[in-house]
Design a protein around this motif. Structure first.
Motif, PDB file in Angstrom:
ATOM      1  N   PHE A   5      41.259  33.405  42.420  1.00 22.02           N
ATOM      2  CA  PHE A   5      40.438  33.055  43.581  1.00 22.02           C
ATOM      3  C   PHE A   5      40.596  34.059  44.725  1.00 22.02           C
ATOM      4  O   PHE A   5      40.284  33.754  45.876  1.00 22.02           O
ATOM      5  CB  PHE A   5      40.732  31.616  44.016  1.00 22.02           C
ATOM      6  N   ASP A   6      41.048  35.270  44.366  1.00 18.14           N
ATOM      7  CA  ASP A   6      41.193  36.306  45.396  1.00 18.14           C
ATOM      8  C   ASP A   6      39.905  37.102  45.633  1.00 18.14           C
ATOM      9  O   ASP A   6      39.892  38.034  46.427  1.00 18.14           O
ATOM     10  CB  ASP A   6      42.372  37.242  45.089  1.00 18.14           C
ATOM     11  N   ALA A   7      38.817  36.720  44.950  1.00 17.11           N
ATOM     12  CA  ALA A   7      37.515  37.288  45.308  1.00 17.11           C
ATOM     13  C   ALA A   7      36.869  36.474  46.432  1.00 17.11           C
ATOM     14  O   ALA A   7      35.758  36.769  46.869  1.00 17.11           O
ATOM     15  CB  ALA A   7      36.583  37.342  44.090  1.00 17.11           C
ATOM     16  N   TYR A  45      37.271  36.234  36.604  1.00 17.01           N
ATOM     17  CA  TYR A  45      36.617  36.418  37.909  1.00 17.01           C
ATOM     18  C   TYR A  45      37.608  36.633  39.047  1.00 17.01           C
ATOM     19  O   TYR A  45      37.240  36.541  40.223  1.00 17.01           O
ATOM     20  CB  TYR A  45      35.555  35.360  38.198  1.00 17.01           C
ATOM     21  N   ASP A  46      38.831  36.970  38.713  1.00 18.31           N
ATOM     22  CA  ASP A  46      39.801  37.438  39.708  1.00 18.31           C
ATOM     23  C   ASP A  46      39.248  38.723  40.347  1.00 18.31           C
ATOM     24  O   ASP A  46      38.511  39.468  39.704  1.00 18.31           O
ATOM     25  CB  ASP A  46      41.130  37.726  39.000  1.00 18.31           C
ATOM     26  N   VAL A  47      39.610  38.987  41.601  1.00 14.69           N
ATOM     27  CA  VAL A  47      39.076  40.183  42.282  1.00 14.69           C
ATOM     28  C   VAL A  47      39.589  41.478  41.648  1.00 14.69           C
ATOM     29  O   VAL A  47      38.977  42.533  41.780  1.00 14.69           O
ATOM     30  CB  VAL A  47      39.397  40.150  43.793  1.00 14.69           C
ATOM     31  N   HIS A  48      40.717  41.375  40.939  1.00 12.10           N
ATOM     32  CA  HIS A  48      41.308  42.558  40.304  1.00 12.10           C
ATOM     33  C   HIS A  48      40.920  42.629  38.831  1.00 12.10           C
ATOM     34  O   HIS A  48      40.805  41.595  38.169  1.00 12.10           O
ATOM     35  CB  HIS A  48      42.836  42.517  40.428  1.00 12.10           C
ATOM     36  N   HIS A  49      40.793  43.846  38.324  1.00 14.15           N
ATOM     37  CA  HIS A  49      40.485  44.002  36.905  1.00 14.15           C
ATOM     38  C   HIS A  49      41.618  43.449  36.047  1.00 14.15           C
ATOM     39  O   HIS A  49      42.792  43.718  36.297  1.00 14.15           O
ATOM     40  CB  HIS A  49      40.295  45.495  36.575  1.00 14.15           C
ATOM     41  N   GLY A  75      48.984  36.225  34.818  1.00 14.90           N
ATOM     42  CA  GLY A  75      49.232  36.969  33.581  1.00 14.90           C
ATOM     43  C   GLY A  75      48.328  38.153  33.283  1.00 14.90           C
ATOM     44  O   GLY A  75      48.679  39.002  32.472  1.00 14.90           O
ATOM     45  N   HIS A  76      47.176  38.251  33.930  1.00 16.85           N
ATOM     46  CA  HIS A  76      46.167  39.188  33.397  1.00 16.85           C
ATOM     47  C   HIS A  76      46.448  40.675  33.607  1.00 16.85           C
ATOM     48  O   HIS A  76      45.757  41.495  33.029  1.00 16.85           O
ATOM     49  CB  HIS A  76      44.761  38.812  33.906  1.00 16.85           C
ATOM     50  N   HIS A  77      47.472  41.006  34.419  1.00 21.28           N
ATOM     51  CA  HIS A  77      47.830  42.431  34.553  1.00 21.28           C
ATOM     52  C   HIS A  77      48.947  42.845  33.592  1.00 21.28           C
ATOM     53  O   HIS A  77      49.219  44.039  33.438  1.00 21.28           O
ATOM     54  CB  HIS A  77      48.295  42.753  35.978  1.00 21.28           C
ATOM     55  N   GLU A 132      44.884  32.505  37.942  1.00 26.23           N
ATOM     56  CA  GLU A 132      45.467  33.849  38.060  1.00 26.23           C
ATOM     57  C   GLU A 132      45.827  34.096  39.533  1.00 26.23           C
ATOM     58  O   GLU A 132      46.690  33.423  40.051  1.00 26.23           O
ATOM     59  CB  GLU A 132      44.478  34.910  37.537  1.00 26.23           C
ATOM     60  N   GLY A 133      45.132  35.054  40.210  1.00 26.97           N
ATOM     61  CA  GLY A 133      45.469  35.343  41.595  1.00 26.97           C
ATOM     62  C   GLY A 133      44.822  34.387  42.584  1.00 26.97           C
ATOM     63  O   GLY A 133      44.194  33.390  42.204  1.00 26.97           O
ATOM     64  N   GLY A 134      44.942  34.728  43.864  1.00 21.68           N
ATOM     65  CA  GLY A 134      44.434  33.865  44.936  1.00 21.68           C
ATOM     66  C   GLY A 134      45.543  33.692  45.956  1.00 21.68           C
ATOM     67  O   GLY A 134      46.532  33.016  45.661  1.00 21.68           O
ATOM     68  N   TYR A 135      45.381  34.310  47.126  1.00 25.21           N
ATOM     69  CA  TYR A 135      46.500  34.402  48.068  1.00 25.21           C
ATOM     70  C   TYR A 135      46.194  33.781  49.422  1.00 25.21           C
ATOM     71  O   TYR A 135      47.045  33.765  50.309  1.00 25.21           O
ATOM     72  CB  TYR A 135      46.956  35.874  48.153  1.00 25.21           C
ATOM     73  N   ASP A 136      44.974  33.282  49.587  1.00 28.58           N
ATOM     74  CA  ASP A 136      44.660  32.397  50.704  1.00 28.58           C
ATOM     75  C   ASP A 136      44.811  30.993  50.120  1.00 28.58           C
ATOM     76  O   ASP A 136      44.039  30.586  49.245  1.00 28.58           O
ATOM     77  CB  ASP A 136      43.220  32.627  51.195  1.00 28.58           C
TER      78      ASP A 136
HETATM   79 ZN    ZN Z   1      43.993  39.272  41.591  1.00 24.20          ZN
END
Ligand code: ZN
Length: 342
Positions: A247-249, A160-164, A122-124, A289-293
């Motif tokens: 978790f994409d960071a 703390y997602d890798v994306h803003h 949701g954060h974007h 939120e994200g995380g693709y691995d």
């Molecule tokens: Zn992300």
């Protein structure tokens, strides 16, 4: 201590073969957590889909109309990277409903803290547009709901997602009741989140961006939390914390270039839980939120569950990052100066 766990496989109708944000992500998380003995300790709660009124607490009527239109189509693209199927709005309503169910659990005393395993993220999502695989601003709508339904005054959102988290930032940019802190790779998608973006009007000073050069890993994040986030959080004194848990960071993620490990993520999650214990009676909600691995994502979420339950266990089958880290000395100095944290 009771930890609520909220997920729902009904959101999985929103999935597109070949797209990186697909149902396999959440299936991996749910499978990982459900196969652990701690699953029995979690309070499993069932969400309800959110209403138009909840959507309109942060999104525009025009955007809601657009989303309703997509229900009559045969699958459309909203912008460059976000798909909407006929079932997607219903799925997104239920996805956001998971975050609201977590708010209910915490604010009613049913649980002390909560983990929400959810997609789409949701954060974007901004008030008038879908973006970055996100349809509805799950965390922002949950924050507004906590304020409207339970009178929660000050909410700290940490991303703390890798994306803003540009959507969250935009929604609360002029709102001093919600403090938003994002650590993210920069320059990187979506391009926002500069150090100088600190809020406006009544929200002046309540947006804290920490844009990071590629390669910042565990030790850099550890310093940012200790030297910048902690004093900022103590000054803000939140009544509730919500984490945009991407978790994409993680160093192995295909969409990010930061170098966190699962152990590093676990440290950050534990710091946030400690922060909530000190500042707001332990009231904290982690929303995926994200995380693709898929392994990093699912183990990262499992480690949050351990931490929320008060257990020491950290599961890190992937191990250390391969590269050394750039210095963030100057970033820390400038962030402390801009936010007057000395
Ligand atoms: Zn992300």
């Amino acid at each position: 201590m009771t930890t609520a766990y909220i997920t729902d496989a009904r959101v999985q109708v929103h999935t597109l073969a070949g797209h990186i944000e697909n149902a396999e992500r959440l299936a991996a998380v749910q499978q990982r957590i459900a196969n652990e003995p701690i699953y029995e300790q979690l309070l499993k709660l069932t969400p309800e889909p959110i209403s138009d009124a909840h959507i309109l607490s942060v999104h525009t009527q025009e955007y809601l109309n657009l989303l309703k239109w997509t229900e009559q189509q045969n699958g459309v693209q909203l912008g460059a990277d976000t798909y909407a199927l006929p079932e997607s709005l219903s799925a997104a309503r239920l996805a956001c409903g998971m975050a609201l169910r977590a708010v209910d659990a915490i604010c009613s005393g049913e649980a002390e803290n909560a983990l929400v395993a959810v997609r789409p993220p949701g954060h974007h999502a901004v008030p008038d547009m879908a973006m970055g695989f996100c349809l509805l601003a799950n965390v922002a709508i949950a924050a507004r709901y906590a304020q409207a339904q339970y009178g929660v005054q000050r909410i700290l959102i940490v991303d703390y997602d890798v994306h803003h988290g540009n959507g969250t930032q935009e929604i609360f940019y002029e709102d001093g009741s919600v403090y938003f802190c994002s650590t993210h790779q920069s320059p990187w998608y979506p391009g926002t989140g500069l150090l100088q973006e600190t809020g406006a009007g009544k929200g002046k000073g309540t947006t804290l961006n920490l844009p990071l050069p590629a390669g910042v890993g565990d030790s850099g994040f550890k310093r940012l939390y200790a030297e910048v986030l902690w004093p900022a959080a103590r000054r803000f004194r939140p009544h509730l914390m919500i984490v945009s848990a991407g978790f994409d960071a993680h160093w192995r993620d295909p969409l990010g270039g930061l170098q966190l490990t699962l152990s590093g993520y676990a440290h950050l999650s534990r710091e946030l839980i400690r922060m909530a214990a000190e500042l707001c009676d332990g009231k904290i909600i982690f929303v995926q939120e994200g995380g693709y691995d898929h392994e990093a994502l699912s183990c990262g979420m499992l480690n949050v569950a351990y931490a929320l339950l008060g257990l020491e266990t950290v599961y890190d089958p992937i191990g250390a990052a391969p590269r050394s880290e750039p210095s963030i000395e100057d970033l820390i100095r400038r962030a402390k100066a801009i936010h007057q944290l000395d």
